[in-house]
Design an enzyme around this catalytic site. Sequence first.
Site, PDB file in Angstrom:
ATOM      1  N   TYR A  92       3.219   9.956 -11.780  1.00  0.00           N
ATOM      2  CA  TYR A  92       2.669   9.082 -10.730  1.00  0.00           C
ATOM      3  C   TYR A  92       1.871   7.947 -11.366  1.00  0.00           C
ATOM      4  O   TYR A  92       2.044   6.771 -11.033  1.00  0.00           O
ATOM      5  CB  TYR A  92       1.783   9.955  -9.833  1.00  0.00           C
ATOM      6  CG  TYR A  92       0.886   9.270  -8.838  1.00  0.00           C
ATOM      7  CD1 TYR A  92       1.319   9.029  -7.535  1.00  0.00           C
ATOM      8  CD2 TYR A  92      -0.424   8.911  -9.171  1.00  0.00           C
ATOM      9  CE1 TYR A  92       0.474   8.432  -6.598  1.00  0.00           C
ATOM     10  CE2 TYR A  92      -1.262   8.318  -8.252  1.00  0.00           C
ATOM     11  CZ  TYR A  92      -0.806   8.085  -6.958  1.00  0.00           C
ATOM     12  OH  TYR A  92      -1.642   7.499  -6.045  1.00  0.00           O
ATOM     13  N   THR A 134      -7.465  11.258   2.728  1.00  0.00           N
ATOM     14  CA  THR A 134      -6.278  10.903   3.521  1.00  0.00           C
ATOM     15  C   THR A 134      -5.329  12.106   3.502  1.00  0.00           C
ATOM     16  O   THR A 134      -5.485  13.018   2.672  1.00  0.00           O
ATOM     17  CB  THR A 134      -5.537   9.706   2.903  1.00  0.00           C
ATOM     18  OG1 THR A 134      -4.957  10.129   1.660  1.00  0.00           O
ATOM     19  CG2 THR A 134      -6.445   8.512   2.681  1.00  0.00           C
ATOM     20  N   ASN A 163       0.801  -1.226   0.000  1.00  0.00           N
ATOM     21  CA  ASN A 163       0.000   0.000   0.000  1.00  0.00           C
ATOM     22  C   ASN A 163       0.836   1.281   0.000  1.00  0.00           C
ATOM     23  O   ASN A 163       0.359   2.320  -0.455  1.00  0.00           O
ATOM     24  CB  ASN A 163      -0.907  -0.011   1.241  1.00  0.00           C
ATOM     25  CG  ASN A 163      -1.485   1.344   1.560  1.00  0.00           C
ATOM     26  OD1 ASN A 163      -2.422   1.808   0.919  1.00  0.00           O
ATOM     27  ND2 ASN A 163      -0.901   2.023   2.562  1.00  0.00           N
TER      28      ASN A 163
HETATM   29  N1  LIG Z   1      -5.777   9.024  -1.064  1.00  0.00           N
HETATM   30  C1  LIG Z   1      -6.091   8.908  -2.347  1.00  0.00           C
HETATM   31  O1  LIG Z   1      -6.943   9.652  -2.873  1.00  0.00           O
HETATM   32  C2  LIG Z   1      -5.436   7.841  -3.197  1.00  0.00           C
HETATM   33  C3  LIG Z   1      -5.889   7.705  -4.510  1.00  0.00           C
HETATM   34  C4  LIG Z   1      -5.325   6.728  -5.314  1.00  0.00           C
HETATM   35  C5  LIG Z   1      -4.320   5.915  -4.811  1.00  0.00           C
HETATM   36  N2  LIG Z   1      -3.881   6.089  -3.532  1.00  0.00           N
HETATM   37  C6  LIG Z   1      -2.814   5.202  -3.062  1.00  0.00           C
HETATM   38  O2  LIG Z   1      -3.168   4.634  -1.809  1.00  0.00           O
HETATM   39  C7  LIG Z   1      -1.984   4.349  -1.071  1.00  0.00           C
HETATM   40  C8  LIG Z   1      -2.099   4.949   0.318  1.00  0.00           C
HETATM   41  O3  LIG Z   1      -2.179   6.366   0.177  1.00  0.00           O
HETATM   42  P1  LIG Z   1      -2.802   7.314   1.306  1.00  0.00           P
HETATM   43  O4  LIG Z   1      -3.748   8.214   0.615  1.00  0.00           O
HETATM   44  O5  LIG Z   1      -3.234   6.536   2.479  1.00  0.00           O
HETATM   45  O6  LIG Z   1      -1.489   8.197   1.616  1.00  0.00           O
HETATM   46  P2  LIG Z   1      -0.824   8.674   2.999  1.00  0.00           P
HETATM   47  O7  LIG Z   1       0.198   9.672   2.590  1.00  0.00           O
HETATM   48  O8  LIG Z   1      -1.857   9.052   3.973  1.00  0.00           O
HETATM   49  O9  LIG Z   1      -0.101   7.338   3.508  1.00  0.00           O
HETATM   50  C9  LIG Z   1       0.971   6.776   2.785  1.00  0.00           C
HETATM   51  C10 LIG Z   1       1.903   6.084   3.781  1.00  0.00           C
HETATM   52  O10 LIG Z   1       2.966   5.471   3.029  1.00  0.00           O
HETATM   53  C11 LIG Z   1       4.182   5.740   3.707  1.00  0.00           C
HETATM   54  N3  LIG Z   1       5.315   5.659   2.772  1.00  0.00           N
HETATM   55  C12 LIG Z   1       5.660   6.536   1.809  1.00  0.00           C
HETATM   56  N4  LIG Z   1       6.771   6.131   1.190  1.00  0.00           N
HETATM   57  C13 LIG Z   1       7.131   4.970   1.761  1.00  0.00           C
HETATM   58  C14 LIG Z   1       8.199   4.069   1.562  1.00  0.00           C
HETATM   59  N5  LIG Z   1       9.159   4.303   0.640  1.00  0.00           N
HETATM   60  N6  LIG Z   1       8.272   2.954   2.328  1.00  0.00           N
HETATM   61  C15 LIG Z   1       7.334   2.721   3.286  1.00  0.00           C
HETATM   62  N7  LIG Z   1       6.319   3.553   3.541  1.00  0.00           N
HETATM   63  C16 LIG Z   1       6.214   4.661   2.778  1.00  0.00           C
HETATM   64  C17 LIG Z   1       4.011   7.124   4.288  1.00  0.00           C
HETATM   65  O11 LIG Z   1       4.939   7.403   5.337  1.00  0.00           O
HETATM   66  C18 LIG Z   1       2.564   7.090   4.752  1.00  0.00           C
HETATM   67  O12 LIG Z   1       2.458   6.613   6.079  1.00  0.00           O
HETATM   68  C19 LIG Z   1      -0.810   4.909  -1.885  1.00  0.00           C
HETATM   69  O13 LIG Z   1      -0.201   3.884  -2.627  1.00  0.00           O
HETATM   70  C20 LIG Z   1      -1.490   5.892  -2.815  1.00  0.00           C
HETATM   71  O14 LIG Z   1      -0.752   6.105  -4.000  1.00  0.00           O
HETATM   72  C21 LIG Z   1      -4.409   7.042  -2.718  1.00  0.00           C
END
Ligand SMILES: NC(=O)c1ccc[n+]([C@@H]2O[C@H](COP(=O)([O-])OP(=O)(O)OC[C@H]3O[C@@H](n4cnc5c(N)ncnc54)[C@H](O)[C@@H]3O)[C@@H](O)[C@H]2O)c1
Length: 254
Positions: free
Chosen positions: A146, A181, A83
């Site tokens: 991205y 988030t 994730n």
């Molecule tokens: N929030 C959205 O709208 C959305 C939309 C599409 C996809 N996503 C995807 O969902 C996933 C979670 O995103 P989120 O919105 O919860 O983001 P967030 O920023 O709230 O959480 C992401 C977490 O990943 C951790 N992280 C970042 N780089 C890292 C690394 N190299 N190794 C380990 N941990 C790492 C961060 O410290 C953070 O705790 C991501 O892959 C994101 O691309 C999110």
Amino acid sequence: MFDLTGKAAIVTGAGSGIGAAIAQRFKAAGALVLGADIADVGALVESWGCQFRQTDVSIPEEMAALCQAAVDRFGKLDILVNNAGVASAAPLADADPARSERFWRVHTLGVQSGIKEAGARMKPGSAIVNISSITAVRGFVTWGEYAATKAGIISLTQTAAVEYGPAGIRVNCVAPGIIETPMAMAEAPDMVARNAAVFTQLGRIGRPEELAAAVHFMASDDASYITGQTLLVDGGWSTGPSIKGIELALSTSG
Ligand SMILES: NC(=O)c1ccc[n+]([C@@H]2O[C@H](COP(=O)([O-])OP(=O)(O)OC[C@H]3O[C@@H](n4cnc5c(N)ncnc54)[C@H](O)[C@@H]3O)[C@@H](O)[C@H]2O)c1
């Protein structure tokens, strides 16, 4: 239903947003959860009854150590949720190789390493769930660098389903739309909420818990005949223009 009692699970990016919701939901469903994050969020993750290991998923050796840690602590590894993610937006005209490479390392290489290292330790009946994005399947202004790496995650999911299917390991993908988030709300939260209200069929932004529910299903034995698939959890955004979006476009087009 969706029982995870006694299953050993790793959730990367567990310290925030969607990963935090998945870790807590898995724990509530009975799983032994090892949360991982690049940030030092052990106290938070452990406060949910999960274990924690600080890990940078973009470094293959750290992913190997994380998967081995689950086996050492729990005696096995049944579920991996890839994730962890990073985000920032820029038009392709301003694409920056260093930023593109960071996306590739965290998303594509991170998921690839997770599949490799977890797959080597998993028994039949195990499951891997990768987190992609709606940007992987549609064009979105400023999200090119991205999105390319998030599309790579869908591709890896399909190949992994083929290669690990004979070993009884399922590999699926969940692709979020806009979810509330810290990542999504980091810049211009009002605009993000308005985009979700106008462009999704359900007329609102998604909640991390709604993503976690889909991941929970994909990781559970209830999804035992599903592999290689990508489930869009996006309030219907990817289906096409919403009625509200069309009305807005018509009202402003003259
Ligand atoms: N929030 C959205 O709208 C959305 C939309 C599409 C996809 N996503 C995807 O969902 C996933 C979670 O995103 P989120 O919105 O919860 O983001 P967030 O920023 O709230 O959480 C992401 C977490 O990943 C951790 N992280 C970042 N780089 C890292 C690394 N190299 N190794 C380990 N941990 C790492 C961060 O410290 C953070 O705790 C991501 O892959 C994101 O691309 C999110």
